[in-house]
Design an enzyme around this catalytic site. Structure first.
Site, PDB file in Angstrom:
ATOM      1  N   GLY A  45       0.826  -1.197   0.000  1.00 50.15           N
ATOM      2  CA  GLY A  45       0.000   0.000   0.000  1.00 50.15           C
ATOM      3  C   GLY A  45       0.860   1.246   0.000  1.00 50.15           C
ATOM      4  O   GLY A  45       1.987   1.222   0.515  1.00 50.15           O
ATOM      5  N   GLN A  50       3.401   9.983   0.386  1.00 50.49           N
ATOM      6  CA  GLN A  50       4.670   9.284   0.650  1.00 50.49           C
ATOM      7  C   GLN A  50       5.696   9.510  -0.459  1.00 50.49           C
ATOM      8  O   GLN A  50       6.883   9.280  -0.258  1.00 50.49           O
ATOM      9  CB  GLN A  50       4.427   7.777   0.849  1.00 50.49           C
ATOM     10  CG  GLN A  50       3.681   7.468   2.138  1.00 50.49           C
ATOM     11  CD  GLN A  50       3.420   5.988   2.301  1.00 50.49           C
ATOM     12  OE1 GLN A  50       2.422   5.474   1.803  1.00 50.49           O
ATOM     13  NE2 GLN A  50       4.302   5.282   2.966  1.00 50.49           N
ATOM     14  N   CYS A  95       5.184   0.151   7.379  1.00 54.96           N
ATOM     15  CA  CYS A  95       4.964   1.283   6.482  1.00 54.96           C
ATOM     16  C   CYS A  95       6.275   1.597   5.755  1.00 54.96           C
ATOM     17  O   CYS A  95       7.340   1.627   6.393  1.00 54.96           O
ATOM     18  CB  CYS A  95       4.528   2.493   7.309  1.00 54.96           C
ATOM     19  SG  CYS A  95       4.281   3.995   6.350  1.00 54.96           S
ATOM     20  N   LEU A  96       6.202   1.829   4.462  1.00 55.81           N
ATOM     21  CA  LEU A  96       7.415   2.125   3.696  1.00 55.81           C
ATOM     22  C   LEU A  96       8.056   3.441   4.139  1.00 55.81           C
ATOM     23  O   LEU A  96       9.225   3.669   3.853  1.00 55.81           O
ATOM     24  CB  LEU A  96       7.095   2.146   2.194  1.00 55.81           C
ATOM     25  CG  LEU A  96       6.810   0.761   1.588  1.00 55.81           C
ATOM     26  CD1 LEU A  96       6.248   0.898   0.172  1.00 55.81           C
ATOM     27  CD2 LEU A  96       8.064  -0.108   1.577  1.00 55.81           C
ATOM     28  N   HIS A 137      -5.042   2.531   7.154  1.00 59.69           N
ATOM     29  CA  HIS A 137      -3.629   2.937   7.287  1.00 59.69           C
ATOM     30  C   HIS A 137      -3.298   4.009   6.240  1.00 59.69           C
ATOM     31  O   HIS A 137      -2.711   5.051   6.572  1.00 59.69           O
ATOM     32  CB  HIS A 137      -2.736   1.694   7.098  1.00 59.69           C
ATOM     33  CG  HIS A 137      -1.270   1.980   7.077  1.00 59.69           C
ATOM     34  ND1 HIS A 137      -0.404   1.577   8.080  1.00 59.69           N
ATOM     35  CD2 HIS A 137      -0.481   2.632   6.162  1.00 59.69           C
ATOM     36  CE1 HIS A 137       0.823   1.970   7.797  1.00 59.69           C
ATOM     37  NE2 HIS A 137       0.812   2.616   6.629  1.00 59.69           N
ATOM     38  N   GLU A 138      -3.692   3.767   4.992  1.00 62.57           N
ATOM     39  CA  GLU A 138      -3.368   4.729   3.916  1.00 62.57           C
ATOM     40  C   GLU A 138      -4.169   6.023   4.063  1.00 62.57           C
ATOM     41  O   GLU A 138      -3.662   7.109   3.771  1.00 62.57           O
ATOM     42  CB  GLU A 138      -3.617   4.095   2.535  1.00 62.57           C
ATOM     43  CG  GLU A 138      -2.804   2.844   2.238  1.00 62.57           C
ATOM     44  CD  GLU A 138      -1.303   2.968   2.464  1.00 62.57           C
ATOM     45  OE1 GLU A 138      -0.785   4.104   2.424  1.00 62.57           O
ATOM     46  OE2 GLU A 138      -0.663   1.934   2.720  1.00 62.57           O
ATOM     47  N   HIS A 141      -2.479   8.448   6.262  1.00 64.99           N
ATOM     48  CA  HIS A 141      -1.443   9.229   5.560  1.00 64.99           C
ATOM     49  C   HIS A 141      -2.057  10.481   4.919  1.00 64.99           C
ATOM     50  O   HIS A 141      -1.445  11.549   4.914  1.00 64.99           O
ATOM     51  CB  HIS A 141      -0.801   8.405   4.445  1.00 64.99           C
ATOM     52  CG  HIS A 141       0.262   7.452   4.888  1.00 64.99           C
ATOM     53  ND1 HIS A 141       1.461   7.864   5.412  1.00 64.99           N
ATOM     54  CD2 HIS A 141       0.317   6.091   4.869  1.00 64.99           C
ATOM     55  CE1 HIS A 141       2.213   6.797   5.694  1.00 64.99           C
ATOM     56  NE2 HIS A 141       1.528   5.714   5.388  1.00 64.99           N
TER      57      HIS A 141
END
Ligand code: Y12
Ligand code: CO
Length: 171
Positions: A45, A50, A95-96, A137-138, A141
């Site tokens: 994701g 990001q 998370c990236l 989660h996204e 962001h």
């Protein structure tokens, strides 16, 4: 094109994203770049912020039962709104933008979401379990939040200490 992923504590990750108003070529290239970037880092994701773009755009591509990440299972979710949520589930999230750190986070286990696809078509869809977790989660962001903000006070303190140590070691 693979883009650089912003990493905690980059302040841009705290920006609030804005709605997409044109479902045009530039949106399509953003979505394509997000996909290339996510796949290159073995993510499931990614939110546009990001890669430094403050637009309400996220993508999710979970692996199937055989553990394969298929492009046909990609969700491109634009201007999402959660209109219903219920239940609770805990999952060890990663998370990236916080590479190498994973921890348990509790979220709703079932959500109903409205969103648009890349052509501007509107959808109302229900998501459960891992897909519901990933969407939440996204979406965090998009509001400038990271999953580490949901940790307990003590866990967050430990995270900050370990993170600083890791940065100093040049990892
Ligand atoms: C459940 C929970 C969280 C999400 C959000 C999406 N998260 C990711 O895609 C995380 C990916 C990730 C991948 C990593 O591996 C590599 O970069 C090769 C990783 O490890 C390191 O960076 C060392 C950390 C996170 C969806 C569903
Ligand atoms: Co993330």
């Amino acid at each position: 094109m693979v883009k650089e992923i912003l990493v905690y504590p980059n302040k841009i990750l705290r920006e609030k994203s804005k709605d997409v108003t044109s479902f045009d070529k530039s949106l399509h290239s953003l979505l394509d770049d997000m996909y290339d970037t996510m796949v290159s880092r073995e993510g499931i994701g990614l939110a546009a912020i990001q890669i430094g773009v403050a637009l309400n755009v996220l993508i999710i591509n979970l692996v199937d039962e055989e553990g394969v990440q298929k492009p046909e299972n990609l969700f491109e979710i634009i201007n999402p709104h959660i209109i219903e949520k219920d239940g609770a589930t805990t999952y060890q999230e990663g998370c990236l933008s916080v590479p190498g750190y994973y921890d348990d986070v509790e979220r709703a286990s079932h959500i109903k979401v409205t969103y648009f696809d890349r052509e501007g078509k509107k959808y109302e869809e229900e998501f459960m379990d891992l897909m519901a977790i990933a969407v939440q989660h996204e979406m965090d962001h998009l509001r400038g939040h990271l999953f580490i903000e949901k940790l307990s006070y003590l866990k967050r303190k430990k995270f900050e200490k370990d993170w600083k140590k890791q940065q100093k070691a040049g990892k």
